[in-house]
Write an enzyme that holds these catalytic residues in place. Structure first.
Site, PDB file in Angstrom:
ATOM      1  N   LYS A  28      59.902  70.586  11.008  1.00 51.66           N
ATOM      2  CA  LYS A  28      59.241  69.805  12.056  1.00 51.66           C
ATOM      3  C   LYS A  28      60.131  68.699  12.593  1.00 51.66           C
ATOM      4  O   LYS A  28      60.064  68.334  13.753  1.00 51.66           O
ATOM      5  CB  LYS A  28      57.943  69.207  11.512  1.00 51.66           C
ATOM      6  CG  LYS A  28      57.085  68.596  12.600  1.00 51.66           C
ATOM      7  CD  LYS A  28      55.686  68.361  12.111  1.00 51.66           C
ATOM      8  CE  LYS A  28      54.800  67.840  13.215  1.00 51.66           C
ATOM      9  NZ  LYS A  28      54.520  68.849  14.250  1.00 51.66           N
ATOM     10  N   CYS A  40      64.332  68.482   5.729  1.00 54.40           N
ATOM     11  CA  CYS A  40      64.396  68.028   4.332  1.00 54.40           C
ATOM     12  C   CYS A  40      63.480  66.816   4.177  1.00 54.40           C
ATOM     13  O   CYS A  40      63.315  66.022   5.100  1.00 54.40           O
ATOM     14  CB  CYS A  40      65.782  67.652   3.871  1.00 54.40           C
ATOM     15  SG  CYS A  40      66.951  68.993   3.877  1.00 54.40           S
TER      16      CYS A  40
END
Ligand code: M6R
Length: 605
Positions: free
Chosen positions: A600, A2
């Site tokens: 990531k 997020c």
């Protein structure tokens, strides 16, 4: 995992939507299940547009770019609490739509809070934990507390690691809170913004304020106040000029960030080696390792594979046995045995991986283990918590698959092992020669390997199942190859030590079954033996190694690495497996920069 972004201007800005969309594009690697933009107008009205999909799709459907506003909040979601649908997309309104807020991270007591807030009369519209942040603040604000006090009270109700940004219709300011997830403030001319990561800030301003856990900030377009979340006392901290360059947030002439970042490796490795040659922290780092009772190398995913490579280098060059641990497993497996004289070398690109931060927090709580960090993102949780840290000097890595940061992690370990060997009076590598030669070898591999990798990808891209076996020094690279192929090609690929293959997995081999073999020329005896175990059963053995007539004769086919010294073969092999995975991915029509389901920065357990 997020991404959030918030910005305050002095006046209504017709380009607000474009600014929010650009920030979202810069943070896409953090989540792409849904996206939303909320804006406050000068007249006190608000607008909120959000839905599932990548930012470009949602922008097309909802004209996010056309929004104007004096303040804006943007969120990209990687779903955990609640399905990735419009209802659960962020930002969220409070009950009476006077506030807009968004978060990243996890509020772990969401289900209890949902019940509680509903029972207290709140309108809870979604299953998403971000909405809890908004109601928690609203609840106290509506009782008449000043906003900053409401933030402090809310933080006592919210359990988990998160960062958030929130504002209301009454005053031209935003609040942002850091409680375990990354957060930065950018101070520009006529605006101030906050974001979970620097790529979205750097092309607006390079004046950055690093925020620590347990701090929150109230900011307008022209000023900011940092406070401690426990008691609200004010903390003075000036902004600093970031050394990172915004150009790294652009693909330039490359079709994907992944390919661009693979090509940056010679330069980034050179930058790192020059930095290390001049750094005083290297000695401190090496001394701590030298004196330790035990050394653990701890990380997750690709960074864990770098630690495995580190173990080979420390073992072979410096005769130091080290223990390599998966971060998520560390506490259970070693937690009870870690003592004050042990050293934990914690490795992370993001410096925010929750599995790793849990380990660091555990050791700090128990006052055991010295924490040394190897990290790319400066100002990250790992950097802040490390006794000594060494930066990876890779600059921004935008693609979800780690490439240039992995390369610099293994370069870092080779350098540290060489230094430790020197300290221990062992014959080893000359670090000045390493600095002079290694970047050139990486570059040469890039030039020579591109066409063979493209050809091999053409052959392998449709394969759904394969193995990648490594022997000796190349074992970690085989593990990394398998991870990369799984991550960006969506094929099942298992990485393994090549001598293990005969202990069970060999039964999978049938006519033409593909197996990649990675090894040095020095290990060719074993490699050839393992290759033959496969080829005599009609499997297809594809060797990736420096030129060797013997290996070529025994393998079904071969991809030759350039002539590089023994300890640098893993770097050359890394370039090859990265290019191979990249070309396989693109050949399948996948966008390797943003593989499905992955983020990531993994700030959840
Ligand atoms: O930021 P970190 O290095 O701590 O991340 C750990 C893993 O999530 C990460 O290495 C992941 O495996 C890679 N993105 C895969 O390419």
């Amino acid at each position: 995992m997020c991404g959030i972004f918030g910005i305050v201007y002095e006046k209504e800005n017709p380009a607000m939507g474009a600014v929010l969309v650009k920030a979202g594009q810069r943070l896409t690697y953090r989540g792409y299940d849904s996206v939303g933009c909320g804006v406050f107008h000068e007249d006190g009205s608000t607008e909120l547009r959000k839905d599932t999909g990548k930012i470009e799709d949602v922008d097309r459907r909802y004209s996010l770019s056309s929004l104007s506003g004096v303040r804006g909040v943007m969120q990209l979601r990687w779903a955990t609490f609640g399905l990735p649908d419009q209802r659960n997309a962020q930002p969220h309104y409070d009950c009476d739509k006077n506030m807009i807020g968004a978060h990243n991270g996890n509020i772990v007591n969401t289900s209890q809070l949902q019940e509680k807030y509903r029972a207290e009369g709140h309108t809870v519209r979604s299953d998403n934990d971000g909405e809890m942040v908004v109601h928690a603040i609203e609840k106290h604000y509506d009782k008449g507390l000043p906003f900053e006090q409401a933030v402090i009270e809310a933080a006592r109700e919210l359990e988990g690691d998160y960062a958030c940004v929130i504002g209301d219709i009454y005053t031209n300011r935003l609040f942002t809170v850091k409680m375990g997830s990354s957060l930065f403030l950018g101070v520009g001319e006529g605006f101030i913004c906050c974001s979970s990561d620097l790529p979205s800030i750097l092309d607006l301003t390079r004046q950055i304020v690093v925020i620590n856990d347990g701090e929150f900030i109230e900011f307008s377009a022209t000023s900011y106040t940092i406070r401690d979340i426990r008691d609200g006392h004010v903390i003075e901290r000036a902004s600093e000029l970031s050394p990172l360059s915004p150009e790294n947030a652009d693909k330039g002439e490359f079709p994907h960030f992944m390919l661009k970042e693979i090509h940056e490796q010679p330069k980034k490795a050179a930058d790192l080696l020059h930095f290390l040659e001049a750094s005083r922290e290297v000695d401190e780092f090496v001394n701590a390792i030298h004196k330790a009772r035990r050394v653990f190398l701890v990380a997750s995913g690709t960074s864990y594979h770098a630690c495995l490579q580190g173990a080979y280098y420390f073992g072979k060059l410096a005769q130091l046995p080290v223990c390599v641990a998966i971060a998520g497993q560390f506490i259970d497996l070693f937690g009870d045995t870690v003592g004050p004289d042990d050293v934990l070398v914690c490795v992370s690109q993001s410096g925010e991986t929750k599995d790793l931060i849990n380990v660091v927090n555990y050791c700090k709580r128990k006052q055991v283990g010295r924490i040394l960090g190897i990290v790319n993102v400066l100002g990250s949780s790992l950097m802040i918590r490390s006794e000594v840290h060494l930066p990876l000097v890779s600059d921004l890595e935008m693609s979800v698959p780690a490439t240039k940061t992995f390369m610099n992690q293994i370069v870092m370990f080779l350098y540290l092992a060489a230094k430790l060997a020197q300290k221990r009076g062992l014959p080893g590598l000359n670090t000045a020669a390493l600095t002079a030669d290694l970047p050139r070898y990486i570059k040469e591999t890039l030039t020579k390997a591109e066409t063979p990798c493209r050809d091999l990808a053409e052959q392998l891209h449709a394969v759904e199942d394969l193995y990648c076996l490594g022997y000796g020094l190349c074992h970690p690279i085989a593990m990394e190859a398998a991870l990369k192929i799984k991550e960006v090609v969506y094929s099942h690929c298992e990485g393994m030590y090549s001598s293990e293959f005969k202990h069970g997995p060999l039964s999978i081999v049938t006519e033409g079954y593909p197996i990649l073999f990675l090894g040095t020329r020095e290990d060719s005896g074993m490699l050839i033996s393992h290759i033959n175990e496969v080829t005599c059963r009609n499997g297809k053995a594809i060797a990736i190694s420096p030129a060797s007539p013997e290996i070529r004769k025994n393998a079904s086919q071969m991809l030759e690495l350039p002539e590089v010294p023994y300890y640098m073969v893993p770097m050359a092999a890394t370039v090859v497996i990265q290019l191979l995975a990249y070309f396989m991915s693109v050949r399948r029509g996948i966008d390797p920069d943003f593989p499905r389901n992955i983020s990531k920065t993994l700030t959840v357990d």
